[in-house]
Design a protein around this motif. Sequence first.
Motif, mmCIF file in Angstrom:
data_model
loop_
_atom_site.group_PDB
_atom_site.id
_atom_site.type_symbol
_atom_site.label_atom_id
_atom_site.label_comp_id
_atom_site.label_asym_id
_atom_site.label_seq_id
_atom_site.Cartn_x
_atom_site.Cartn_y
_atom_site.Cartn_z
ATOM 1 N N HIS A 158 4.537 -0.022 -5.927
ATOM 2 C CA HIS A 158 4.645 -0.399 -4.515
ATOM 3 C C HIS A 158 3.470 0.119 -3.679
ATOM 4 O O HIS A 158 3.456 -0.057 -2.464
ATOM 5 C CB HIS A 158 5.970 0.118 -3.935
ATOM 6 N N THR B 27 0.452 4.866 0.813
ATOM 7 C CA THR B 27 -0.117 4.858 2.163
ATOM 8 C C THR B 27 -1.341 5.769 2.201
ATOM 9 O O THR B 27 -1.562 6.577 1.283
ATOM 10 C CB THR B 27 0.906 5.357 3.187
ATOM 11 N N ALA C 112 -0.500 -4.113 0.860
ATOM 12 C CA ALA C 112 0.800 -4.683 0.508
ATOM 13 C C ALA C 112 1.349 -5.459 1.717
ATOM 14 O O ALA C 112 0.848 -5.322 2.846
ATOM 15 C CB ALA C 112 1.754 -3.557 0.111
ATOM 16 N N PRO C 113 2.388 -6.282 1.513
ATOM 17 C CA PRO C 113 2.938 -7.073 2.636
ATOM 18 C C PRO C 113 3.349 -6.252 3.846
ATOM 19 O O PRO C 113 3.311 -6.757 4.976
ATOM 20 C CB PRO C 113 4.138 -7.777 1.992
ATOM 21 N N ASP C 114 3.711 -4.983 3.628
ATOM 22 C CA ASP C 114 4.134 -4.170 4.784
ATOM 23 C C ASP C 114 2.957 -3.669 5.611
ATOM 24 O O ASP C 114 3.144 -3.027 6.655
ATOM 25 C CB ASP C 114 5.003 -2.995 4.330
ATOM 26 N N LYS C 115 1.742 -3.933 5.172
ATOM 27 C CA LYS C 115 0.512 -3.574 5.880
ATOM 28 C C LYS C 115 0.296 -2.063 5.985
ATOM 29 O O LYS C 115 -0.535 -1.599 6.770
ATOM 30 C CB LYS C 115 0.489 -4.185 7.297
ATOM 31 N N GLU C 116 1.069 -1.288 5.231
ATOM 32 C CA GLU C 116 0.911 0.166 5.257
ATOM 33 C C GLU C 116 0.513 0.738 3.896
ATOM 34 O O GLU C 116 -0.199 1.728 3.826
ATOM 35 C CB GLU C 116 2.210 0.836 5.721
ATOM 36 N N HIS C 117 0.992 0.072 2.837
ATOM 37 C CA HIS C 117 0.725 0.558 1.486
ATOM 38 C C HIS C 117 -0.477 -0.188 0.894
ATOM 39 O O HIS C 117 -0.637 -1.398 1.106
ATOM 40 C CB HIS C 117 1.946 0.365 0.581
#
Length: 365
Positions: free
Chosen positions: A55, A58, A89-94
Amino acid sequence: MNLSSELEKAYTADKLSAREAQRKAEWIAFGPAVFQASRIMIKWGILEMLRNENHGLTLAEITERTGKSPYAIKVLVEASLCIGTVALAPDKEHFVLTKTGWCLLTDELTRVNMSFNHDVNYEGWFRLEESLDEGRPVGLEHFGSWHTVYEGLSSLPPQVQQSWFGFDHFYSDNSFQQALETVFSQKVDNLLDVGGNTGRWALQCVGHDSHVHVTIMDLPQQIRLMEEFVKDKPGHDRISGYGINLLDKNAPFPTDKHYDIIWMSQFLDCFGEEEAESILSRAAAVMDSNTRICIMETFWDRQKYELAAFCLTMTSLYFTAIANGTSKMYHSDDMARVANKAGLKVERIVDNLGYGHSIMVCSKQ
């Protein structure tokens, strides 16, 4: 030049759009930064961390795990994002590892090339223009005052030696098994290994054939390294050394015995055309009609893939700035022409050995 059809297409067609061409031009302009940022991402273990985390991680997590400053991690990871070795990643943090990052981390060829370019070439290439102008390896001067890298090989810093030999052995070792089949397709009692380095090929030969004797020709200091390397290894009693400065045009090849095969692996690319002709002429002088010279090289025009030709032509610039200032990775037509001038004729060329090697088999004219 008689390029193979695929290479000819790759190097004569300009199919990039204006935007793609500009992007490639900027990659060239920032090439040193791309290289060093990517190397540090490997050295600090960041790419490996990302590979092991499905996943991603960060910036804060990478900072904590590496123990480096938040600033250092941020500039490195942001640069790598644009280089393409990591992605968001899609969450823009990872951040996660990309296919390019995976290749950079795990592909042995890439890692060998990267270590070689950093440890051996990087500082010296700053003086590439001087080397081209003067016809000598000006970039070698930050290591020592030798005329060629081969004279100083045994005195280079350990990490530089490790990367140099790692590069040299990686390419040759992957061709050895197929090369043995070509060389020993005839009866070989005595083999002369010209530029035999540490004796890795000689050990392969005596292990393959229980009767063959191998004489290694190389600089006297290299012969001492070879003797240390092969001692106590199986078949070492059938390996001997012959110290010689092959740049001395008056230095003859040995005539103490008849040699069935004169072997030159990744050797003639260490010399300019005039020097290569001199070496081959002296080899021809000790040949008879039954002797064969086997020249194993990574001829850039005989590669299956465009990427291989790219790596080889870039390696020519190592020879310019670091090795000796006059040699290169050869086009096979150039090598055949030099061999012909030296009194040899090319009988056949065996392609696709290991990572792109060919063996040019020559007899006496």
